[in-house]
Design an enzyme around this catalytic site. Structure first.
Site, PDB file in Angstrom:
ATOM      1  N   HIS A 156      26.256  -7.787  -9.959  1.00 13.55           N
ATOM      2  CA  HIS A 156      26.177  -7.002  -8.734  1.00 13.55           C
ATOM      3  C   HIS A 156      25.384  -7.690  -7.626  1.00 13.55           C
ATOM      4  O   HIS A 156      25.865  -7.771  -6.500  1.00 13.55           O
ATOM      5  CB  HIS A 156      25.724  -5.568  -8.956  1.00 13.55           C
ATOM      6  CG  HIS A 156      26.094  -4.748  -7.766  1.00 13.55           C
ATOM      7  ND1 HIS A 156      27.384  -4.359  -7.500  1.00 13.55           N
ATOM      8  CD2 HIS A 156      25.378  -4.364  -6.690  1.00 13.55           C
ATOM      9  CE1 HIS A 156      27.439  -3.753  -6.339  1.00 13.55           C
ATOM     10  NE2 HIS A 156      26.238  -3.739  -5.816  1.00 13.55           N
TER      11      HIS A 156
ATOM     12  N   HIS B  20      39.387  -3.211  -3.575  1.00 10.05           N
ATOM     13  CA  HIS B  20      38.041  -3.024  -3.017  1.00 10.05           C
ATOM     14  C   HIS B  20      37.372  -4.356  -2.706  1.00 10.05           C
ATOM     15  O   HIS B  20      36.916  -4.590  -1.597  1.00 10.05           O
ATOM     16  CB  HIS B  20      37.194  -2.207  -3.999  1.00 10.05           C
ATOM     17  CG  HIS B  20      35.720  -2.315  -3.743  1.00 10.05           C
ATOM     18  ND1 HIS B  20      35.124  -1.742  -2.641  1.00 10.05           N
ATOM     19  CD2 HIS B  20      34.739  -2.955  -4.408  1.00 10.05           C
ATOM     20  CE1 HIS B  20      33.826  -2.013  -2.661  1.00 10.05           C
ATOM     21  NE2 HIS B  20      33.570  -2.756  -3.711  1.00 10.05           N
ATOM     22  N   PHE B  21      37.331  -5.255  -3.704  1.00 11.25           N
ATOM     23  CA  PHE B  21      36.555  -6.470  -3.405  1.00 11.25           C
ATOM     24  C   PHE B  21      37.339  -7.480  -2.574  1.00 11.25           C
ATOM     25  O   PHE B  21      36.754  -8.425  -2.055  1.00 11.25           O
ATOM     26  CB  PHE B  21      35.916  -7.085  -4.654  1.00 11.25           C
ATOM     27  CG  PHE B  21      36.824  -7.554  -5.738  1.00 11.25           C
ATOM     28  CD1 PHE B  21      37.612  -8.669  -5.575  1.00 11.25           C
ATOM     29  CD2 PHE B  21      36.856  -6.888  -6.955  1.00 11.25           C
ATOM     30  CE1 PHE B  21      38.430  -9.107  -6.588  1.00 11.25           C
ATOM     31  CE2 PHE B  21      37.684  -7.320  -7.977  1.00 11.25           C
ATOM     32  CZ  PHE B  21      38.471  -8.434  -7.787  1.00 11.25           C
ATOM     33  N   HIS B  22      38.649  -7.214  -2.394  1.00  6.75           N
ATOM     34  CA  HIS B  22      39.337  -8.043  -1.404  1.00  6.75           C
ATOM     35  C   HIS B  22      39.028  -7.581   0.021  1.00  6.75           C
ATOM     36  O   HIS B  22      39.235  -8.331   0.970  1.00  6.75           O
ATOM     37  CB  HIS B  22      40.840  -8.089  -1.670  1.00  6.75           C
ATOM     38  CG  HIS B  22      41.202  -9.100  -2.719  1.00  6.75           C
ATOM     39  ND1 HIS B  22      41.144  -8.827  -4.069  1.00  6.75           N
ATOM     40  CD2 HIS B  22      41.560 -10.410  -2.621  1.00  6.75           C
ATOM     41  CE1 HIS B  22      41.470  -9.920  -4.757  1.00  6.75           C
ATOM     42  NE2 HIS B  22      41.726 -10.892  -3.904  1.00  6.75           N
TER      43      HIS B  22
ATOM     44  N   ARG C 289      44.429  -3.350 -13.327  1.00  6.90           N
ATOM     45  CA  ARG C 289      44.172  -4.681 -12.798  1.00  6.90           C
ATOM     46  C   ARG C 289      44.247  -5.667 -13.962  1.00  6.90           C
ATOM     47  O   ARG C 289      44.345  -5.265 -15.119  1.00  6.90           O
ATOM     48  CB  ARG C 289      42.792  -4.741 -12.140  1.00  6.90           C
ATOM     49  CG  ARG C 289      41.652  -4.559 -13.108  1.00  6.90           C
ATOM     50  CD  ARG C 289      40.298  -4.467 -12.425  1.00  6.90           C
ATOM     51  NE  ARG C 289      39.788  -5.762 -11.978  1.00  6.90           N
ATOM     52  CZ  ARG C 289      38.492  -6.079 -11.921  1.00  6.90           C
ATOM     53  NH1 ARG C 289      37.568  -5.196 -12.303  1.00  6.90           N
ATOM     54  NH2 ARG C 289      38.107  -7.247 -11.485  1.00  6.90           N
ATOM     55  N   ARG C 290      44.182  -6.953 -13.658  1.00  8.25           N
ATOM     56  CA  ARG C 290      44.108  -8.004 -14.665  1.00  8.25           C
ATOM     57  C   ARG C 290      45.197  -7.893 -15.707  1.00  8.25           C
ATOM     58  O   ARG C 290      44.962  -7.972 -16.905  1.00  8.25           O
ATOM     59  CB  ARG C 290      42.761  -7.929 -15.393  1.00  8.25           C
ATOM     60  CG  ARG C 290      41.601  -8.155 -14.470  1.00  8.25           C
ATOM     61  CD  ARG C 290      40.313  -8.160 -15.187  1.00  8.25           C
ATOM     62  NE  ARG C 290      39.408  -9.106 -14.560  1.00  8.25           N
ATOM     63  CZ  ARG C 290      38.153  -9.248 -14.897  1.00  8.25           C
ATOM     64  NH1 ARG C 290      37.640  -8.509 -15.841  1.00  8.25           N
ATOM     65  NH2 ARG C 290      37.404 -10.143 -14.295  1.00  8.25           N
TER      66      ARG C 290
ATOM     67  N   TYR D 286      25.905  -9.233  -3.279  1.00  2.61           N
ATOM     68  CA  TYR D 286      24.985  -9.259  -2.131  1.00  2.61           C
ATOM     69  C   TYR D 286      24.647 -10.686  -1.736  1.00  2.61           C
ATOM     70  O   TYR D 286      24.359 -10.956  -0.571  1.00  2.61           O
ATOM     71  CB  TYR D 286      23.732  -8.429  -2.405  1.00  2.61           C
ATOM     72  CG  TYR D 286      24.094  -6.977  -2.400  1.00  2.61           C
ATOM     73  CD1 TYR D 286      24.443  -6.354  -1.217  1.00  2.61           C
ATOM     74  CD2 TYR D 286      24.166  -6.243  -3.575  1.00  2.61           C
ATOM     75  CE1 TYR D 286      24.850  -5.044  -1.198  1.00  2.61           C
ATOM     76  CE2 TYR D 286      24.576  -4.929  -3.566  1.00  2.61           C
ATOM     77  CZ  TYR D 286      24.913  -4.334  -2.375  1.00  2.61           C
ATOM     78  OH  TYR D 286      25.322  -3.037  -2.353  1.00  2.61           O
TER      79      TYR D 286
END
Lengths: 552, 49
Positions: free
Chosen positions: A226, A377-379, A442-443, A230
């Site tokens: 996580h 989301h993380f894209h 996913r994956r 950041y």
């Protein structure tokens, strides 16, 4: 501006070489990883089969490792060195040498890991979860990347300490302060991943031990995983807080607010990894709950950032005569790629952040866990907010370092690149979010799942992902073209390294914000509080452990 | 003699150039967006589990 300050504002040639070395690796990684991404979306559309025995999971591993771990880390290290060199003065020979050692360690490690992935010895995805077992050299490679980043981080710490010694009682330059915070957070966070790799995965892949404790290894990974996000985000925030205000011709809303938000990130970004493991057995829900609360604390500095940026834009717009509630928006320099590209990034962080709050909420995590929503989301976060800001930085930093300029034609092309990215990502990430809410995993290399009715619902979204992915790949080719132009072919000249000034220069940042014994002390306390008992539980109740599997 | 033009009071709005009301509106919009998306997925959760 007199000759002296002009000289100071230009990064030393030797430091510039160091920066460019990092950026070459980062952009090569961008191309390779982007190509892997394109092929993945084509496979997932169900219309395309990979040639020559290339595995889907092999591509997925390459995409994740090269982009999320390698490309980002190289860009960030390079950018932070340049930010420190620009604001705290040219690196000393010792600092530069240390930074170069770090660069070569990271590069050797990257090559080792990449070769193992290409040889199909390490299709373990970028999280390399046990009991999937990669070749030992893959883990050695990743270890070298991390040790290299520590070495480079050491150079940044040395530069900061050197500046503070020369300027007693003064707050450090804002960009240097921010680079230091990100470095400290990175070092504390990577202890987790280094521990699982060195003490669990490496001995296990070498055959020294037969079994591995999966839950402990995953918990150590997410202790790192996580704060990793950041580590990506804070350099983008450095640009948003300090560089973008100068580009638009405005001021930093508040120097102290920017510093405080970075300190809050240092404190709250690490003891939160369990929110990635909300559906995992073996961890007491009470500790998951605690870490969810700590996760929600990280929303505070992001909201402070949003407020501060709106205020910077509005103050600037009004100083240019804007009126009305949103008149200031019209005054922003929309034709300047150095502003527009990071701005698209900022916008995408709004749905990105909203998705993050949903992911971290215990119950809703059950709706989205392991679905392609998370990929969507993380894209938005790393692959749009962060990466577009990095592109925006490159468009002035690369020519600054190579003694060239961003021409009007390249600026236009850069704007086109940003718009293509926004369109492609809207398709791809939007479709991923929607399909995820419908349950698409996913994956997974599969698209049709043997003709299941539910899977048929996902196909249109997967085609939308392929369309978006193709548009994104065109944007990547444009980025590479612009990068090569700025590095080798653009006309010679002086491109500015913009560094903003605070609106209120009389306000001196409180020195307590530079009291690292205090902040690192709190960091250690928070981590100990959030993780000690979960780890004791995991160790006390440890199962027999798992043998390694190679499922590809 | 009455001069009607003088009696007309012209209201000139002077907007404070340091006003941050746009920022206030923006952060409210941002907050509403966060709440709406969160509640949306929470309703999905309630329907499904």
């Amino acid at each position: 501006m007199n000759a002296f300050t002009e000289k100071v504002n230009k990064i030393d040639r030797r430091d510039a070489k160091l920066g460019m070395a990092h950026f070459y690796v980062a952009f090569i990684g961008l191309f390779l990883g982007g190509m892997a991404g394109l092929l993945q979306t084509l496979v997932r559309s169900g219309q395309f089969t990979l040639p020559a025995g290339i595995g889907y999971y092999q591509l997925l591993t390459l995409h994740g490792v090269v982009l999320a771990l390698v490309m980002t880390t190289f860009f960030i290290m390079g950018f932070q060195f340049m930010a420190v060199s620009r604001t705290a003065g040219t690196l000393t020979n010792k600092q530069r040498k240390t930074a170069w050692v770090g660069f070569w360690l990271m590069t050797i490690g990257t090559v080792m890991a990449a070769v193992m992935i290409l040889l199909s010895e390490a299709s373990v995805l970028y999280t390399f979860y046990a009991p999937l077992q990669a070749h030992a050299l893959f883990y050695v490679g990743l270890t070298l990347v991390i040790v290299g980043s520590w070495t480079g981080g050491g150079a940044i710490i040395m530069a900061y300490v050197g500046w503070r010694k020369k300027h007693p009682g003064q707050p450090s330059p804002l960009l240097t302060f921010m680079a230091l915070v990100n470095t400290l957070m990175w070092i504390v966070a990577t202890i987790g991943v280094a521990s699982t790799v060195l003490f669990q995965l490496l001995p296990w892949s070498l055959g020294l031990v037969e079994r591995v404790d999966v839950a402990i290894s995953r918990t150590l990974f997410w202790y790192f995983g996580h704060p990793l996000v950041y580590f990506w985000l804070l350099p983008a925030y450095m640009a948003w807080y300090v560089i973008v205000p100068k580009i638009i011709g405005g001021k930093i809303f508040s120097d102290s607010l920017a510093r405080l938000s970075f300190i809050l990130f240092l404190l709250f970004s690490i003891p939160v990894g369990l929110h990635h493991q909300l559906v995992e057995p073996g961890i007491d829900p009470a500790w998951k709950f605690l870490q969810v609360i700590l996760t929600f604390m990280v929303i505070v500095p992001s909201l402070m950032t949003a407020f501060s940026l709106f205020a910077t834009f509005e103050t600037f717009g009004r100083s240019q005569g804007a009126t009305g509630l949103f008149g200031w928006l019209k005054k922003l320099p929309w034709g300047d790629a150095r502003f527009l590209i990071p701005f698209i990034g900022m916008l995408s962080f709004i749905p990105g952040g909203a998705g993050g709050i949903i992911n971290a909420s215990n119950q809703m995590n059950q709706v989205v866990h392991n679905t392609i929503w998370v990929t969507g989301h993380f894209h938005l976060t790393v692959a749009t907010a962060v990466i577009l800001t990095f592109f925006g930085i490159s468009y002035w930093l690369i020519p600054h370092l190579t003694g060239r300029i961003l021409t009007k034609a390249m600026n236009k092309l850069a704007i086109l690149q940003g718009i293509l990215w926004a369109i492609g990502m809207t398709f791809m990430s939007g479709a991923m979010h929607a399909a995820g809410l419908l349950g698409a995993p996913r994956r997974s290399a599969f698209s049709e799942y043997g003709g299941a009715a539910q899977a048929a619902e996902w196909i249109p979204y997967q085609i939308a992902q392929a369309v978006g992915g193709s548009i994104l790949f065109i944007a990547i080719i444009l980025v590479i073209y612009i990068f090569i132009n700025l590095a080798f072919f653009a006309p010679k000249g002086e491109e500015e390294f913009p560094v903003g000034e605070a609106a209120n220069t009389a306000e001196k940042a409180p020195m307590i914000l530079e009291n690292w014994k205090l902040w690192l002390g709190i960091v250690v306390l928070l981590i100990a509080f959030a993780y000690t008992i979960p780890f004791i539980d995991l160790i006390e109740n440890a199962p027999i452990g798992s043998k390694g599997y190679k499922l590809w | 003699m009455a001069q009607p033009g003088l009696e007309k009071r012209t209201k000139t709005k002077v907007e404070d150039s340091s006003s941050l009301k746009g920022t206030l509106a923006s952060v409210f919009l941002l907050g509403f967006f966060l709440i709406i998306t969160w509640v949306g997925v929470f309703l999905l959760f309630l329907n499904r589990f």
